[in-house]
Design a protein around this motif. Structure first.
Motif, PDB file in Angstrom:
ATOM      1  N   GLU A 107       0.833  -1.210   0.000  1.00  0.00           N
ATOM      2  CA  GLU A 107       0.000   0.000   0.000  1.00  0.00           C
ATOM      3  C   GLU A 107       0.868   1.260   0.000  1.00  0.00           C
ATOM      4  O   GLU A 107       0.506   2.278  -0.580  1.00  0.00           O
ATOM      5  CB  GLU A 107      -0.916   0.073   1.239  1.00  0.00           C
ATOM      6  N   GLU A 108       1.992   1.183   0.729  1.00  0.00           N
ATOM      7  CA  GLU A 108       2.870   2.357   0.785  1.00  0.00           C
ATOM      8  C   GLU A 108       3.461   2.646  -0.582  1.00  0.00           C
ATOM      9  O   GLU A 108       3.605   3.799  -0.990  1.00  0.00           O
ATOM     10  CB  GLU A 108       4.002   2.128   1.784  1.00  0.00           C
ATOM     11  N   GLN A 128       0.757   4.198  -2.680  1.00  0.00           N
ATOM     12  CA  GLN A 128       0.554   5.597  -2.273  1.00  0.00           C
ATOM     13  C   GLN A 128       1.638   6.491  -2.877  1.00  0.00           C
ATOM     14  O   GLN A 128       1.348   7.534  -3.452  1.00  0.00           O
ATOM     15  CB  GLN A 128       0.588   5.695  -0.747  1.00  0.00           C
ATOM     16  N   GLN A 143       0.918   9.401  -5.647  1.00  0.00           N
ATOM     17  CA  GLN A 143       1.125  10.802  -5.274  1.00  0.00           C
ATOM     18  C   GLN A 143       2.260  11.431  -6.072  1.00  0.00           C
ATOM     19  O   GLN A 143       2.199  12.588  -6.444  1.00  0.00           O
ATOM     20  CB  GLN A 143       1.412  10.909  -3.774  1.00  0.00           C
ATOM     21  N   ALA A 175       7.312   8.417   7.398  1.00  0.00           N
ATOM     22  CA  ALA A 175       6.762   7.079   7.572  1.00  0.00           C
ATOM     23  C   ALA A 175       5.576   7.043   8.517  1.00  0.00           C
ATOM     24  O   ALA A 175       4.836   6.072   8.552  1.00  0.00           O
ATOM     25  CB  ALA A 175       7.854   6.142   8.087  1.00  0.00           C
ATOM     26  N   THR A 196       2.851   8.571   8.481  1.00  0.00           N
ATOM     27  CA  THR A 196       1.521   8.770   7.927  1.00  0.00           C
ATOM     28  C   THR A 196       1.281   7.913   6.689  1.00  0.00           C
ATOM     29  O   THR A 196       0.373   8.187   5.930  1.00  0.00           O
ATOM     30  CB  THR A 196       1.339  10.250   7.548  1.00  0.00           C
ATOM     31  N   VAL A 197       2.097   6.893   6.488  1.00  0.00           N
ATOM     32  CA  VAL A 197       1.887   6.083   5.295  1.00  0.00           C
ATOM     33  C   VAL A 197       0.566   5.347   5.394  1.00  0.00           C
ATOM     34  O   VAL A 197       0.107   4.980   6.471  1.00  0.00           O
ATOM     35  CB  VAL A 197       3.005   5.046   5.052  1.00  0.00           C
ATOM     36  N   GLY A 198      -0.013   5.165   4.239  1.00  0.00           N
ATOM     37  CA  GLY A 198      -1.305   4.502   4.189  1.00  0.00           C
ATOM     38  C   GLY A 198      -2.435   5.490   4.414  1.00  0.00           C
ATOM     39  O   GLY A 198      -3.595   5.181   4.225  1.00  0.00           O
ATOM     40  N   ASP A 199      -2.078   6.721   4.793  1.00  0.00           N
ATOM     41  CA  ASP A 199      -3.074   7.755   4.991  1.00  0.00           C
ATOM     42  C   ASP A 199      -3.023   8.676   3.779  1.00  0.00           C
ATOM     43  O   ASP A 199      -2.154   9.525   3.663  1.00  0.00           O
ATOM     44  CB  ASP A 199      -2.751   8.523   6.272  1.00  0.00           C
ATOM     45  N   MET A 200      -3.955   8.507   2.874  1.00  0.00           N
ATOM     46  CA  MET A 200      -3.915   9.277   1.638  1.00  0.00           C
ATOM     47  C   MET A 200      -4.218  10.749   1.885  1.00  0.00           C
ATOM     48  O   MET A 200      -3.990  11.584   1.012  1.00  0.00           O
ATOM     49  CB  MET A 200      -4.887   8.698   0.607  1.00  0.00           C
ATOM     50  N   VAL A 222      -2.596  12.553   3.710  1.00  0.00           N
ATOM     51  CA  VAL A 222      -1.309  13.242   3.694  1.00  0.00           C
ATOM     52  C   VAL A 222      -0.737  13.017   2.298  1.00  0.00           C
ATOM     53  O   VAL A 222      -0.418  11.889   1.927  1.00  0.00           O
ATOM     54  CB  VAL A 222      -0.343  12.678   4.757  1.00  0.00           C
TER      55      VAL A 222
END
Lengths: 138, 359
Positions: A50-51, A54, A58, B101, B103-107, B109
Motif C-alpha cells: 500500500e505504501e 501511495q 502521489q 513514515a 503517515t503512510v497509508g493515509d492518503m 497526507v
C-alpha cells in the motif's frame, strides 16, 4: 545543461517491498537512473504494497521499479498492481521488477501487468535503455 | 485526460488528478497555465508553512511528525519536498519521502517530491503553483520543505506564509556563515535534536542574535519587522528591556524539538498558529500575499519573455554562432542583445500606440 532543460524528466520510483533487507541493487539502480537524468524517488526498505502504491500515485511516476530478493514477488506484486488499478494509475505506469525472480514466475508477473523483469546480470545500460524506450508518453 | 476533467476530478478530491496536475505544473506541459489560472478561484484556504535548514538538520523527520500531529487534530496535509537535482545530468534522487513514515497509508497526507529542475527562478513558480493545486484540492495545511542552500531555495520557501528555519545544535560556526542567508527569513527558529550536546548554547546564540537584530534595528534581520519608531520608543523608555516583543512586531520565537521522538512538535504547531494570527491581525498577511503575487507576475513575465527571446535568438542564427562571432572579435554581447531585442521593441511601440487610438 540544466539551464536549458525544459519540462519533462522521467520520474521513477525505486521500491523495496516486503521483508527484504537487501538494497544494494536498488541503490545502484537509483544512482544509475539519476546519472541518466531521471528523477528518482527511493522508497526505503521494508515497505508494504500500500505504501508503494501511495507513493507511486502521489508522485505520479512514469516508472515503478520493484526490487524483490525475498521470493515473495508472487504475492506482493499483484497487491501493488491492484492498488495502482484502484487509483487509475495502472495503465500509464511502466512497472518493472528486478531481483531474484525465477524464470518460471516471469510469465505470471507479466500477466499481472509487469512490463519487464530484470534478473541478476542485467546490465544497467539495458535497463536504462528499456526505460527510455518504454516510459509512457503523457 | 482533458484539462477540464482533470480540474473537475481534482476539485472532487481524486488523488490521481492532483498528482497529474502537479506533474503538468512541473513539466510546464501544454495547458498548464489555463489549469493553474482556473485553480486560483478555489484557493486561499490552506495555511502554507515553509521548513528549511541545512542538510541533515532533520527537516523531513520533523515534517513527518508535523503531518502526523495535524492529522491527529483532524486536518489534512499536503507536503512538497524539494531536493536538489544534478546540474550535469538533470537527474535527482528525491529522498525525503523515506523519512515520512508516520503517515503512510493515509492518503490524506499527500507527499510530493520535486526536484530543482526549473529554469530562472521557475522552481519557485512551480512550487507556488503546486501549493495552489493542493490548496484547491482542499488541504488544510501545506508544508514546503527544502534545503536552505541558496537563493533559489530562499525564493521557494518565501512562497510560504510562515517560515521555520531548523538550526541543529553545535552549528555555531554555521550560524556565522548563514547570518546573511536563511536565518533572515525565519519567522520561527527550531533547534531540532535538542537532546544533543550544545543545544542550549545554540538556543542562546540564536536568542542573542534576535535581540541584536531588534535593538540594532538591523534591516532584514530576525527582527526586521521593527520600524525605526519602535526603536525610538525603546530609547524613550530609557532602560534595558529584556522583552523585545512590541505590540506591532513579531519576535522570532525559538522552539526546541526532538523530531525523532516528537518532542516539542505541539509547541511548534502552536507557534505556527500564533504566527498565523499575528499575520492576519497586523495586516501583514495582505502585504505578504500582495508581494508574493507581484513577484509571481514578474517571474511569469520574465519566463515568457525569455521564451520569446530564445526564438529570436534562434532566428538570429543561434546563440552558438553569435557567441563564436564575439570570440572572433566581430561583435560584442551588448550589440547582439540590442539587435535581438530590436524587433521586439518595435512591436511594443506599435502596440503602445493602438490602445490610445482606440480610447
Amino acid at each position: 545543461m540544466s539551464s536549458e532543460q525544459e519540462g519533462e524528466s522521467i520520474r521513477c520510483l525505486v521500491a523495496k517491498v516486503g521483508l527484504d533487507g537487501h538494497d544494494r541493487g536498488a541503490h545502484v539502480i537509483a544512482r544509475a537512473f539519476r546519472d541518466a537524468g531521471f528523477e528518482v524517488i527511493y522508497s526505503g526498505l521494508h515497505k508494504a504494497p500500500e505504501e508503494i502504491v501511495q507513493a507511486a500515485v502521489q508522485e505520479d511516476v512514469d516508472v515503478l521499479g520493484i526490487s524483490i530478493l525475498s521470493g515473495a514477488h508472487d504475492t506482493l506484486v499483484p497487491k501493488i498492481m491492484d492498488g495502482l488499478e484502484e487509483y487509475d494509475a495502472k495503465a500509464d505506469t511502466l512497472v518493472l521488477a528486478g531481483g531474484v525472480i525465477p524464470d518460471e514466475d516471469r510469465e505470471q508477473l507479466k500477466d499481472e501487468g509487469v512490463a519487464a523483469v530484470f534478473g541478476p546480470g542485467t546490465s544497467i545500460e539495458e535497463t536504462i535503455e528499456f526505460v527510455r524506450e518504454n516510459a509512457p508518453e503523457r | 485526460m482533458s484539462e477540464e476533467t482533470l480540474l473537475e476530478e481534482l476539485l472532487a478530491g481524486k488523488h490521481r488528478a492532483l498528482a497529474r496536475v502537479i506533474s503538468k505544473i512541473e513539466d510546464r506541459s501544454p495547458g498548464y497555465r489555463e489549469l493553474v489560472s482556473e485553480l486560483y478561484a478555489h484557493t486561499g484556504n490552506a495555511d502554507v508553512i515553509g521548513i528549511t535548514g541545512s542538510p541533515g538538520a532533520g527537516k523531513s523527520t520533523l515534517v513527518d511528525k508535523l503531518a502526523e500531529t495535524y492529522r491527529e487534530r483532524g486536518e489534512t496535509v499536503g507536503i512538497i519536498a524539494i531536493d536538489p537535482s544534478s546540474p550535469f545530468t538533470g537527474g535527482a534522487v528525491l529522498g525525503d519521502r523515506i523519512r515520512m513514515a508516520s503517515t503512510v497509508g493515509d492518503m490524506d497526507v499527500f507527499v510530493r517530491s520535486m526536484s530543482a529542475r526549473g529554469t530562472l527562478g521557475g522552481l519557485s513558480t512551480a512550487t507556488a503553483d503546486a501549493v495552489k493545486a493542493m490548496d484547491a484540492f482542499g488541504k488544510d495545511k501545506v508544508i514546503i520543505e527544502t534545503v536552505g542552500a541558496g537563493q533559489n531555495e530562499i525564493d521557494i520557501v518565501r512562497t510560504a506564509d510562515t517560515v521555520a528555519v531548523l538550526v541543529p545544535p553545535g552549528s555555531g560556526d554555521d550560524i556565522q556563515t548563514l547570518k546573511a542567508g536563511i536565518l533572515e527569513i525565519a519567522d520561527i527558529f527550531v533547534v531540532n535534536k535538542a537532546d544533543r550536546d550544545g543545544a542550549d548554547r545554540t538556543v542562546q546564540e540564536l536568542r542573542d542574535m534576535i535581540q541584536l537584530g531588534n535593538e540594532g534595528g538591523m534591516s532584514g534581520g530576525a527582527g526586521g519587522h521593527h520600524s525605526q519608531d519602535v526603536i525610538d520608543a525603546h530609547d524613550d523608555w530609557n532602560g534595558e528591556d529584556d522583552d523585545t516583543t512590541d505590540e506591532t512586531g513579531w519576535t522570532t520565537p525559538i522552539v526546541e524539538t526532538v523530531a525523532t521522538k516528537g518532542t516539542g512538535v505541539d509547541d511548534l504547531l502552536n507557534e505556527f498558529g500564533a504566527h498565523r494570527e499575528y499575520l492576519l491581525e497586523s495586516g501583514e498577511h495582505a502585504t505578504q500575499v500582495r508581494g508574493r503575487y507581484a513577484e509571481e507576475v514578474r517571474t511569469l513575465l520574465r519566463e515568457d519573455i525569455h521564451a520569446m527571446l530564445e526564438a529570436e535568438l534562434e532566428a538570429a542564427g543561434g546563440v552558438d554562432a553569435l557567441a563564436e562571432s564575439v570570440r572572433q572579435g566581430e561583435t560584442d554581447p551588448y550589440s547582439i542583445a540590442d539587435d535581438v531585442l530590436a524587433p521586439l521593441e518595435d512591436c511594443l511601440e506599435e502596440v503602445d500606440v493602438e490602445p490610445s487610438d482606440a480610447a
